[in-house]
Design an enzyme around this catalytic site. Structure first.
Site, short mmCIF file in Angstrom:
data_model
loop_
_atom_site.label_atom_id
_atom_site.label_comp_id
_atom_site.label_asym_id
_atom_site.label_seq_id
_atom_site.Cartn_x
_atom_site.Cartn_y
_atom_site.Cartn_z
NE ARG A 161 -31.11 -18.58 72.08
CZ ARG A 161 -30.50 -19.00 70.95
NH1 ARG A 161 -29.81 -18.17 70.21
NH2 ARG A 161 -30.61 -20.26 70.58
CE1 TYR B 286 -28.73 -1.99 91.80
CE2 TYR B 286 -27.51 -3.29 90.21
CZ TYR B 286 -28.50 -3.19 91.16
OH TYR B 286 -29.25 -4.29 91.47
CG ASP C 116 -27.86 2.85 84.99
OD1 ASP C 116 -29.06 3.12 84.85
OD2 ASP C 116 -27.45 1.91 85.69
CE LYS D 157 -34.07 -1.98 89.93
NZ LYS D 157 -32.69 -1.57 89.77
C1 LIG Z 1 -31.47 -2.15 89.46
C2 LIG Z 1 -30.45 -1.41 88.73
C3 LIG Z 1 -29.62 -2.04 87.78
C4 LIG Z 1 -29.71 -3.53 87.52
O1 LIG Z 1 -30.94 -3.91 87.00
P1 LIG Z 1 -31.65 -5.34 87.30
O2 LIG Z 1 -32.90 -5.23 86.51
O3 LIG Z 1 -31.87 -5.43 88.77
O4 LIG Z 1 -30.72 -6.40 86.82
C5 LIG Z 1 -28.70 -1.26 87.11
N1 LIG Z 1 -28.58 0.07 87.35
C6 LIG Z 1 -29.35 0.71 88.24
C7 LIG Z 1 -29.18 2.17 88.46
C8 LIG Z 1 -30.30 -0.01 88.97
O5 LIG Z 1 -31.05 0.63 89.87
#
Ligand SMILES: *Cc1c(COP(=O)(O)O)cnc(C)c1O
Length: 383
Positions: free
Chosen positions: A46, A98, A174, A199
């Protein structure tokens, strides 16, 4: 070294003596101590695990900055940095966001006493910074409307506010949509870069992950403390999948970018398509900013169709393209933000943002452009 080479080789540190070219999956929850008060550098997974550390070093090499911390999901990474703030603190965030991040802010962070203001552009960000503001959180391009904000200009704004208010204000970006291949926010003045590694970084629609890359060591240490204390760390197996994904990140992004432009241009010529939102189209309102701050436009396209029937027809009839949430993988995915990613947004909020029954979001995968176009064409019906 070129970024594509860094993707392939990742971090240089070796964790075993076999000469393994690929980093092993260290499936161990705990690590034996060589002696009292001694550590191999690893104690308990962890806190840190070698496979996870390898991924973290690789992403730091790609984004720049001092350190990266890997989480079980993108949302776990968002939850972790929200722990930097206390009741009474204020955050200015992108207006178009998001859906999951908006849900966390409005349903969890607000309950914990953090307040938010949402800003649609640079001017609004500037107006919404108050003496209580501790962070500016931006997504660029935004999800799903593909609005772009000038990261360096936001960084300047927050720097000025920091000086006049003599306190720290964090700029968090982000970078999920463009990845360090096309956009490097830390080099433009951001303090933290967020990724949903689920992603593009993972890239194969087979793992969930989240990452925070931090510019300064001190802040990284605060976040690592939060990570090991709250516990949403990335597993060694999923760390391995993301490391493997990153090896081909540069070449995949290039291809996503190239195909998306062809598909976006084709969409603009279709009778049933009303509007195409792709930051690589020259008529995108922020094309000039994008051309300056990014080296590519990515693989995400949103578009509106003439009526709800066409939207439903596309979603129900695509064959190659899957009607599914998520993005950034090898397979093309089409999403209905109204019912999926942004379903939790209050109706007025959704409509004000342009998220209606005619809006679709396409994550252009690695299939041939022609096959994607043929699939959309047959799914749309008619001519
Ligand atoms: C999918 C996504 C998130 C969240 O990520 P997870 O891995 O699904 O928890 C945050 N920001 C953007 C732009 C995303 O596409």
């Amino acid at each position: 070294m070129d970024i594509s080479t860094i993707c392939v080789h990742g971090c240089e540190k070796k964790y075993d003596t076999t000469g393994a070219v690929s980093v092993p999956i260290f499936a161990s929850s705990t690590f034996a101590h060589p002696g009292v008060g001694q550590s191999t550098g690893f104690d308990y997974s962890r806190s840190q695990n070698p496979t996870k550390e390898h991924l973290e070093h690789t992403v730091t090499a790609l984004e720049g900055g001092a350190e990266t911390i890997a989480f079980s999901t993108g949302m776990a990474a968002v939850s972790a940095f929200m722990e930097l703030f206390s009741p009474g603190d204020h955050v200015v965030a992108s207006y178009d966001l998001y859906g999951g991040t908006f849900r966390l802010f409005s349903h969890i962070s607000e309950k914990n006493g953090i307040t938010f203001s949402y800003a649609a552009n640079l001017q609004e960000i500037s107006e919404k910074i108050t003496p209580a503001t501790k962070a500016v959180f931006i997504e660029t391009p935004t999800n799903p409307m593909m609005n772009v904000v000038d990261i360096a200009a936001v960084a300047q704004l927050k720097q000025r506010a920091q000086i006049t208010q003599s306190k720290e204000i964090l700029l968090i970006v982000d970078n999920t949509f463009l990845t360090p291949i096309f956009q490097r926010p830390l080099s433009m003045g951001a303090d933290i870069v967020l990724h949903s590694g689920t992603k593009y970084l993972g890239g194969h629609n087979d793992a969930l992950a989240g990452l925070l890359t931090v510019k300064e060591k001190d802040l990284a240490e605060r976040l690592r403390y939060i990570s090991k204390t709250s516990g949403a760390c990335l597993s060694p197996f999923d760390s391995f999948l993301v490391i493997r994904g990153v090896k081909t990140l540069a070449i995949r992004m290039e291809r996503h970018n190239k195909t998306a432009l062809v598909v976006a241009q084709w969409l603009t010529q279709q009778k049933k398509i009303k509007k195409v939102y792709y930051i690589g189209l020259q008529d995108h309102p922020d094309y000039a900013i994008s051309s300056r701050q990014t080296s590519g436009f990515g693989g995400m396209i949103s578009f509106t169709v003439n009526d709800e029937l066409t939207a439903v027809s596309i979603l129900e009839n695509v064959k190659l393209i899957k009607y599914a949430e998520s993005l950034g993988g090898t397979e093309s995915l089409i999403t209905y933000p109204l019912l999926q990613t942004h379903a939790d947004l209050p109706k007025e909020e959704r409509e004000a943002r342009g998220i209606n029954s005619c809006l679709l979001r396409l994550s252009v995968g690695l299939e041939a452009a022609d096959d994607i176009i043929q699939d959309l064409k047959q799914a749309m019906g008619g001519k």
